[in-house]
Scaffold this active site. Structure first.
Site, PDB file in Angstrom:
ATOM      1  N   GLU A  41       0.650  -1.039  -0.179  1.00 21.60           N
ATOM      2  CA  GLU A  41       0.066   0.007  -0.439  1.00 21.60           C
ATOM      3  C   GLU A  41       0.836   1.038   0.135  1.00 21.60           C
ATOM      4  O   GLU A  41       2.176   1.718   0.867  1.00 21.60           O
ATOM      5  CB  GLU A  41      -1.292   0.047   1.259  1.00 21.60           C
ATOM      6  CG  GLU A  41      -2.671   0.375   1.040  1.00 21.60           C
ATOM      7  CD  GLU A  41      -3.188  -0.401   0.060  1.00 21.60           C
ATOM      8  OE1 GLU A  41      -2.917   0.057  -1.050  1.00 21.60           O
ATOM      9  OE2 GLU A  41      -3.671  -0.957   0.369  1.00 21.60           O
ATOM     10  N   HIS A  42       0.494   2.158  -0.931  1.00 20.50           N
ATOM     11  CA  HIS A  42       1.301   3.694  -1.077  1.00 20.50           C
ATOM     12  C   HIS A  42       2.654   3.061  -1.563  1.00 20.50           C
ATOM     13  O   HIS A  42       2.874   4.196  -0.731  1.00 20.50           O
ATOM     14  CB  HIS A  42       1.354   4.043   0.791  1.00 20.50           C
ATOM     15  CG  HIS A  42       0.400   4.875   0.713  1.00 20.50           C
ATOM     16  ND1 HIS A  42      -0.410   5.661  -0.246  1.00 20.50           N
ATOM     17  CD2 HIS A  42      -0.659   4.270   0.822  1.00 20.50           C
ATOM     18  CE1 HIS A  42      -1.498   6.063   0.566  1.00 20.50           C
ATOM     19  NE2 HIS A  42      -2.151   5.704   1.601  1.00 20.50           N
ATOM     20  N   ASP A  44       2.585   2.183  -4.524  1.00 20.24           N
ATOM     21  CA  ASP A  44       2.912   2.226  -6.474  1.00 20.24           C
ATOM     22  C   ASP A  44       3.219   3.882  -7.587  1.00 20.24           C
ATOM     23  O   ASP A  44       3.944   3.274  -7.947  1.00 20.24           O
ATOM     24  CB  ASP A  44       1.549   2.087  -6.886  1.00 20.24           C
ATOM     25  CG  ASP A  44       0.331   2.909  -6.667  1.00 20.24           C
ATOM     26  OD1 ASP A  44       0.703   3.581  -5.684  1.00 20.24           O
ATOM     27  OD2 ASP A  44      -0.338   2.987  -7.110  1.00 20.24           O
ATOM     28  N   GLY A 131     -12.650   3.280  -1.082  1.00 24.34           N
ATOM     29  CA  GLY A 131     -11.731   2.528  -1.185  1.00 24.34           C
ATOM     30  C   GLY A 131     -11.297   1.176  -1.971  1.00 24.34           C
ATOM     31  O   GLY A 131     -10.492   0.496  -1.935  1.00 24.34           O
ATOM     32  N   LEU A 132     -12.359   0.904  -2.866  1.00 27.95           N
ATOM     33  CA  LEU A 132     -12.078  -0.517  -3.819  1.00 27.95           C
ATOM     34  C   LEU A 132     -12.154   0.209  -5.545  1.00 27.95           C
ATOM     35  O   LEU A 132     -12.210  -0.555  -6.295  1.00 27.95           O
ATOM     36  CB  LEU A 132     -13.834  -0.922  -3.673  1.00 27.95           C
ATOM     37  CG  LEU A 132     -13.927  -1.764  -2.484  1.00 27.95           C
ATOM     38  CD1 LEU A 132     -15.326  -2.157  -2.209  1.00 27.95           C
ATOM     39  CD2 LEU A 132     -12.479  -2.388  -1.770  1.00 27.95           C
ATOM     40  N   ASP A 179      -4.729   0.342  -9.842  1.00 30.73           N
ATOM     41  CA  ASP A 179      -5.599   0.254  -9.621  1.00 30.73           C
ATOM     42  C   ASP A 179      -6.067   0.299 -11.515  1.00 30.73           C
ATOM     43  O   ASP A 179      -6.741  -0.267 -11.610  1.00 30.73           O
ATOM     44  CB  ASP A 179      -6.351   1.627  -9.031  1.00 30.73           C
ATOM     45  CG  ASP A 179      -6.264   1.750  -7.329  1.00 30.73           C
ATOM     46  OD1 ASP A 179      -5.342   1.273  -7.028  1.00 30.73           O
ATOM     47  OD2 ASP A 179      -6.864   2.864  -6.954  1.00 30.73           O
TER      48      ASP A 179
END
Ligand code: GAF
Length: 393
Positions: A41-42, A44, A131-132, A179
């Site tokens: 997470e965080h 990318d 958040g999806l 995403d």
């Protein structure tokens, strides 16, 4: 509590029905999934490593070509139509839902794809702001639809990059590539480990016997976008400060844990903590891939827990509700691992759970969360699914 799979799988029909009401005539339908991120997470936008899975909550776009260069885009959710012309000077952002669809068209044209005008309906079941990654699902489904009716072959990597560009430059959110990439490249029953610098990826089977349970805290904190952009800047500041001593460092992806510790004294405490999260999280992605391959669910759970604590303490993107949700899950029988997923400051947790106990866990998690917060949460037992596709119609 949500939501029978049956109700979730009618989104393409909804888009089609709405198309015939709003525009009439025949249409084609393209569908792109939302995502959860298992770990990474965080990382990318620091050109590191992520491990998302596309999930079976979709955005569907019903589309038919026009004979001009106008896009007539209708949102089923907002009940609103926006009309723009692709001809110069081209559209400007409006600051609403349409920016995701129109921005994708603009980005594709800037990538060199000549598009036709179109009538289109956007209909999403990915909950907005949870958040999806509803935004990536809208961008990728719209992009695939526009490319297709424009006669272009679908290059999934280019599509993902154009959609990220739309979000960065038209919407104005400085997101990384995760995403959009997973919404374009997802694979049924698999997560995907992605190198966000090279865009090389490996598919990782989700262990049989394990399901994805996503639980929505029901909160979406103000200033999340500002905080997100601030985290990016802090990472960039870390790179700037470290590169004096470590000239090879172009992004935090290039930094090892040992280099960070050796150069700690040159960093303000806050910047050190941000860097520490990113470096340790990249390492956890590799360990997670190994643990999944070995079927070592104990380590999978530990890594998810470590990731959540690092996001909470070092990166400071969690919030009370996410922490409560994760804490409850950690105490439930049959939960392999739990953590926040996505940008943070609210939104969802992702839980890997024993398939035999998924419904029970879903129920108990919601019950305890409501008892502690007063918020009745939505929860979804989801399947890892394929990336964007045309739906037969
Ligand atoms: C959001 C962004 F859009 C992603 O690019 C990623 O940075 C994520 O937050 C955090 O991992 O979903």
């Amino acid at each position: 509590m949500v939501s029978s799979p049956k109700s979730r799988h009618r989104i393409s029909d909804d888009a089609k029905d709405k198309f015939s009401q709003v525009f009439g005539g025949a249409c084609r339908i393209f569908r792109a999934p939302g995502r959860v991120n298992l770990i990474g997470e965080h990382t990318d936008y620091n050109l590191g490593f992520v491990m998302p899975a596309a999930v079976d909550l979709y955005c569907a776009v019903a589309i038919a070509p026009r004979n001009d260069r106008e896009l007539h885009a209708y949102s089923a959710h907002f009940g609103e139509k926006v009309v723009i012309d692709l001809e110069p000077p081209g559209p400007s952002p409006r600051g609403d839902w349409s920016d995701y669809a129109i921005g994708t068209a603009v980005a594709l044209e800037n990538f060199g794809y000549a598009l036709r005008g179109a009538n289109l309906v956007v209909s999403a079941e990915v909950p907005l702001g949870s958040g999806l990654s509803s935004s990536a699902a809208i961008e990728v489904s719209t992009g695939a639809a526009l490319l297709n009716i424009g006669g272009h072959t679908l290059d999934r990597k280019q599509l993902a990059l154009a959609c990220q560009r739309a979000e960065n430059e038209f919407v104005g959110a400085r997101c990384g590539i995760m995403d959009q990439f997973i919404s374009a490249h997802g694979r049924s029953a698999h997560a995907l480990m992605l190198d966000c610098r090279s865009l090389d990826s490996d598919l990782l089977p989700i262990p049989s016997g394990v399901r994805l349970l996503v639980a929505n805290t029901g909160v979406e904190h103000q200033h999340a976008a500002g905080e997100y952009n601030a985290r990016r800047q802090q990472c960039e500041e870390g790179v700037r400060l470290l590169s004096a001593a470590l000239p090879g460092i172009r992004s935090l992806r290039d930094l090892s844990a040992e280099q960070l510790e050796r150069n700690k004294s040159g960093l303000p405490e806050l910047i050190y903590r941000r860097c520490h999260h990113v470096v340790s999280e990249n390492q956890r992605v590799f360990e997670m891939a190994e643990a999944l391959a070995q079927g070592d669910l104990q380590s999978v759970g530990n890594l998810m827990g470590d990731s959540h604590r690092s996001l909470r303490d070092d990166y400071q993107v969690s919030c009370a509700e996410l922490d409560i949700m994760v804490e409850i899950a950690a105490g439930l029988h049959g939960v392999v691992g739990a953590r926040m997923t996505g940008g943070g400051f609210g939104g969802c947790t992702v839980n890997l759970v024993d398939a035999r106990e998924a419904e029970l866990i879903e129920h108990e998690l919601a019950r305890q969360y409501e008892a502690r917060t007063g918020i009745r949460p939505e929860a979804y037992v989801l399947n890892a699914t394929d990336g964007v596709t045309e739906v037969s119609n």
